[in-house]
Write an enzyme that holds these catalytic residues in place. Sequence first.
Site, mmCIF file in Angstrom:
data_model
loop_
_atom_site.group_PDB
_atom_site.id
_atom_site.type_symbol
_atom_site.label_atom_id
_atom_site.label_comp_id
_atom_site.label_asym_id
_atom_site.label_seq_id
_atom_site.Cartn_x
_atom_site.Cartn_y
_atom_site.Cartn_z
ATOM 1 C CG LEU A 125 7.748 -32.974 2.541
ATOM 2 C CD1 LEU A 125 6.672 -33.952 2.991
ATOM 3 C CD2 LEU A 125 7.339 -32.283 1.250
ATOM 4 C CD GLU A 126 9.883 -24.890 7.029
ATOM 5 O OE1 GLU A 126 8.717 -25.003 7.497
ATOM 6 O OE2 GLU A 126 10.406 -23.811 6.761
#
Length: 463
Positions: free
Chosen positions: A230-231
């Site tokens: 997850l960015e």
Amino acid sequence: MSQLLKCISPVDGSVYVERPLSSDGDIQKALDKAVAAQKSWRKVPISEKQALLSKAVDYFVANKDAIAEEITWQIGRPISQSPGEIGGFEERARYMIDIAPESLADQNVGDKEGFTRFIRKEALGVVFVVAPWNFPLMTAVNCIVPALLAGNTVLLKHAAQTPLCAERFSEAFKAAGLPDGVFQHLHMGHDSAAKLIGSEGVDFVNFTGSVPAGHAIQKAASGRFIATGLELGGKDPGYVRADANVAYAVESLVDGAMFNSGQSCCGIERIYVHESVYDDFVSGAVDLLKQYKLGNPTDTNTNLGPVVKTSAAEFVRGQVAEAVKAGAEALIDPGFFAADKEGTPYLAPQLVVGVDHSMRVMNEESFGPVVGVMKVSSDEEAIKLMNDSEFGLTASIWTEDADAALAIGDDINTGTWFMNRCDYLDPALAWTGVKNSGRGCSLSKVAYEHLTRPKSFHLRTKI
């Protein structure tokens, strides 16, 4: 009748792309194909994978001008800047291709008489990439290329704003001769994506986007033992020390705040300046901002295009208005820019002073051409303020003292620490965030560890 995806261009409000959304049957068929294709793809020699993916990169380079024009119309980035996306895409892709053999090689754990022992990195299976619109090629390539090189197959869902980028990936891999089913794109809505994540067959999810959407991804995956990368963006700070080259800091930080109309997860959103150089920095930044040319992004003279949607422009205007009402000062008169018009996505650049961390413009991701500037009296104050955020993607320092930069960086809670640069991803370095900026890693050798699972081989050779 199938539902339609419509990409509304921020350039002129027209419908630029229209595509049917994939049905449940289409999505299941693609997943089944990806699962089947992965069984043979993982056994393809790494040298062959490298050759195929290099040809796919060649496709993007050969079609650079057409792809750049599509990006400009889909998201509003100036045509003078859009070709740079293909350049950044190529840099990252070729680097990850080059380091694949070393990164994926068996790990020898040392000699032991009578035994052969090593750790092998095995592909996870099917990787589902959910890509954003703001840097549609460079964000997607961070996972797609290493995932394929590691022996995974890939399903790509691109943002509704950038459907042509997904199609370009498919065209590139087809032109390169990638086997059928190894890479596929799907135009789908959020509900369909969540359902796919919860389906047997998807083995890893890579997502770039907002914090709320990241929570939705986690929730969709919560019923299965699969990992997620997850960015989730940032509120990235810059700190200008007393010994900084102020002119260079102004030029770099203003560009870091305004490039792509401020729509970068690692763009500069707040700046802390030592009191001894504060006035020089602020006056220089205002002078530079007034030189920007806001307008139609298809004009080669434009260097600041619209934000992606009118609602995004209104969000930024709201942050600034609230700050001013609370005592801050906006130093740029929007009327200075003829193209700035309320009710449109065309938004003038803005620099706000007299701010503090109680204001949304300093604590909430803006994702637009605005930056707040605060005066500080010491390194300690700057460290405290830089860390006072729910995000932790990147932070930067502007100084002539490398030792001080290293010491201060050790106390900053971010995934990347820059000295005298900002808003850049070096493919040799791990791209990662802390706090609400997400988890996991892309780029560098470390990325391959997240796209594979370790398998230990323990062979007794003498009985």
